[in-house]
Motif scaffolding. Sequence first.
Motif, mmCIF file in Angstrom:
data_model
loop_
_atom_site.group_PDB
_atom_site.id
_atom_site.type_symbol
_atom_site.label_atom_id
_atom_site.label_comp_id
_atom_site.label_asym_id
_atom_site.label_seq_id
_atom_site.Cartn_x
_atom_site.Cartn_y
_atom_site.Cartn_z
ATOM 1 N N LYS A 196 -7.173 31.862 -2.391
ATOM 2 C CA LYS A 196 -8.006 32.874 -1.752
ATOM 3 C C LYS A 196 -9.464 32.756 -2.193
ATOM 4 N N LEU A 197 -10.372 33.033 -1.227
ATOM 5 C CA LEU A 197 -11.809 33.094 -1.509
ATOM 6 C C LEU A 197 -12.264 34.550 -1.453
ATOM 7 N N THR A 198 -13.243 34.902 -2.243
ATOM 8 C CA THR A 198 -13.784 36.267 -2.210
ATOM 9 C C THR A 198 -14.806 36.393 -1.081
ATOM 10 N N SER A 199 -15.130 37.612 -0.736
ATOM 11 C CA SER A 199 -16.143 37.847 0.296
ATOM 12 C C SER A 199 -17.507 37.335 -0.161
ATOM 13 N N ASP A 200 -17.771 37.365 -1.473
ATOM 14 C CA ASP A 200 -19.046 36.841 -1.988
ATOM 15 C C ASP A 200 -19.144 35.334 -1.754
ATOM 16 N N ILE A 201 -18.044 34.632 -1.988
ATOM 17 C CA ILE A 201 -18.053 33.183 -1.754
ATOM 18 C C ILE A 201 -18.248 32.905 -0.275
ATOM 19 N N GLU A 202 -17.560 33.637 0.580
ATOM 20 C CA GLU A 202 -17.677 33.432 2.029
ATOM 21 C C GLU A 202 -19.101 33.712 2.500
ATOM 22 N N PHE A 203 -19.754 34.702 1.904
ATOM 23 C CA PHE A 203 -21.143 35.015 2.260
ATOM 24 C C PHE A 203 -22.052 33.837 1.923
ATOM 25 N N ILE A 204 -21.851 33.251 0.751
ATOM 26 C CA ILE A 204 -22.656 32.090 0.347
ATOM 27 C C ILE A 204 -22.433 30.927 1.311
ATOM 28 N N LEU A 205 -21.186 30.710 1.718
ATOM 29 C CA LEU A 205 -20.885 29.618 2.655
ATOM 30 C C LEU A 205 -21.584 29.834 3.988
ATOM 31 N N ARG A 206 -21.541 31.060 4.490
ATOM 32 C CA ARG A 206 -22.198 31.336 5.783
ATOM 33 C C ARG A 206 -23.697 31.091 5.697
ATOM 34 N N ASN A 207 -24.307 31.496 4.578
ATOM 35 C CA ASN A 207 -25.742 31.280 4.424
ATOM 36 C C ASN A 207 -26.103 29.810 4.339
ATOM 37 N N ARG A 208 -25.255 29.011 3.689
ATOM 38 C CA ARG A 208 -25.573 27.588 3.508
ATOM 39 C C ARG A 208 -25.550 26.820 4.821
ATOM 40 N N ILE A 209 -24.736 27.263 5.774
ATOM 41 C CA ILE A 209 -24.643 26.504 7.039
ATOM 42 C C ILE A 209 -25.335 27.241 8.193
ATOM 43 N N GLY A 261 -27.564 28.152 11.009
ATOM 44 C CA GLY A 261 -28.440 27.350 11.863
ATOM 45 C C GLY A 261 -28.022 25.907 12.009
ATOM 46 N N ILE A 262 -27.025 25.459 11.266
ATOM 47 C CA ILE A 262 -26.558 24.070 11.371
ATOM 48 C C ILE A 262 -25.493 23.989 12.465
ATOM 49 N N LYS A 263 -25.705 23.139 13.442
ATOM 50 C CA LYS A 263 -24.747 22.973 14.536
ATOM 51 C C LYS A 263 -23.866 21.739 14.354
ATOM 52 N N ASN A 264 -24.349 20.801 13.570
ATOM 53 C CA ASN A 264 -23.640 19.535 13.383
ATOM 54 C C ASN A 264 -22.480 19.723 12.393
ATOM 55 N N SER A 265 -21.263 19.385 12.837
ATOM 56 C CA SER A 265 -20.070 19.616 12.010
ATOM 57 C C SER A 265 -20.133 18.847 10.699
#
Length: 606
Positions: free
Chosen positions: A247-260, A262-266
């Motif tokens: 399991k990932l925490t909501s804090d980790i998921e927030f960091i992941l969303r911020n890192r990508i 605007g990035i469209k390239n998989s």
Amino acid sequence: MKRIYIISLIIVSLISSCKDNKMEQENDAIYKSIKKIYTLNADGSIIYQYQHRLKYITHLSFNRLYGESFIVYNSEQQELKINKAETKMVDGKIVPSPENAFNEILPHLASGVPAYNHLREMVVTHTALEPGCIVDFDYELKSNPDYLPFLSENLVLNERVPIENLEIIVNIPENIELNYKLINAEGEPIVSHNEGLIQYKWTFKNSGINIREPNQSHDQSFLPRLILSTANVENAFSNICSQDDLKLTSDIEFILRNRIFGIKNSVKMIQEFKKIVVNELKDFNIPMEYSGYKIRPLIEVWNSGGGTQIEKTFLLNEFIKYIGFESEIVIAIPPSFYDKNVGCIKDFGNFYVLAHIDGEDILLATNPDQPNNLLFELKDYGFLNLEGSSINLPDFIDNTESIVSVNGSLKLNKSGDLTGDAIIKVQGIKNPYLNYLANVKSAKEVAASVFSSNSIIDFNVVDFDQNKSEVETKIEEKEIWKNQGDYYFFELPASMYGLKGEHLPALLNERQTPLKLSYPVNESYDFSIAIPEGYNFISPSVNKELRNEIGSVKIEISSNENLIHAVKSLKINTDEISPAEYANLKSILDIWNKKNYNEIILKLQE
């Protein structure tokens, strides 16, 4: 008759003495015996007992090699007991190791790793050492019932010095099944029953030494091994983690969303995740046997600021799944190691992420600079998921041969500058497909594998897909030749994707272990080189070809007025060359590496 019997005994004794003397002359030390005893108790606890008698022959043996013994263990889950540590000197005197010969320290591998600061390393200093002495060493390591989920080992059956007598003994309850596999060795165990236990005993006489040579395989699959386990593959891998551990925490998921954002390239998204896993989390070099063959919960891994290679792989997998891609953990196992009934994790294979990205199956490691799908590199391995089920590779992986070819039309001027055009085709392992997907400008690295990066003035991607790519390039390199008086020397270009990138040392006449290449080499070159007026091509024309069971080499160099034509090809059919095949490989590479066949020599006309 009595006289004949006595003479026979003397002869046998002399022969044995000669063998011993020869062995001692050739080695720094000799293990007179090694015994490893594994006992699985009914409550799940495991006792490992190790014994050896080591004879020291040279000063190097006790000053640098075997002056100390090291035992790493988990102090929270294991109990260490030293039974014996004593030296028999040449004069027969027995010297037990004193109390201050036993020192417990934090292992170097756990330094700076708070999560594993409970690991301990017992350093045993052997005393009264001299050439000819023998050390008797005996210890036991008992593991708690809930520490190791099953009994398993991956045992290499030789050492740096010879072993006269090696015994492997496994005791298990009668209701438990032991599965095993011998690799590069022969010998069946003696099986006996005693007080509710089944005992398996292997004995190996005069084990060969573990020879170290350049360019050996990283998995060391050429060594003699005994792999054993009381679990099958399916059960072994199912113990590594639970769903709650992932399991990932909501804090980790927030960091992941911020890192990508605007990035469209998989591929760029995944590269960002790799940067987090590799660059922002420390590497904890902790083998799985010291964690009970389990990973820590991923939240704990994240909060600790670092992880083992396997923990990082699981973390990357969950990152990729979080953004909606299908992916799973897989284990790549050397073909000779695999047996579905023998579930051993120790030194058994490596963990990867198999992700389905934009309609393609791609094997990923935690390496942030991974240029291509690792399935090409590991296609001869067996792949299993965490359920122990086999993973079938896409057909195109098996059917794709790794190839590098270069065709160039080049020109040398009187200043030694080289200009011209070239077409470079790469297929299979060295094709940097993921780099293309992330940024098509990465195609420059294909041209830079042949020509210096500074010399590339333009390049164009003609075609690329997961299998292959084709790049056109224009180059302009200043003063490429070397001048000695009226003579000018110019080395023919060669790709780092070919044999040049293997960095092989000078080849000796013989080899005792298999030589490992990163892939079966298949490279070819076709260059037309115009030379300036007033210069003569003085190198002798070359027309050399050799084919044998390991591969082929062909070199043709000729000239017509001011135009030199050089055609070269090299093919090695396999990525692992046995000692028996080595002579054939050397014959091919002696031609390929010959300086006269790789150098253009010009002379200034008088």
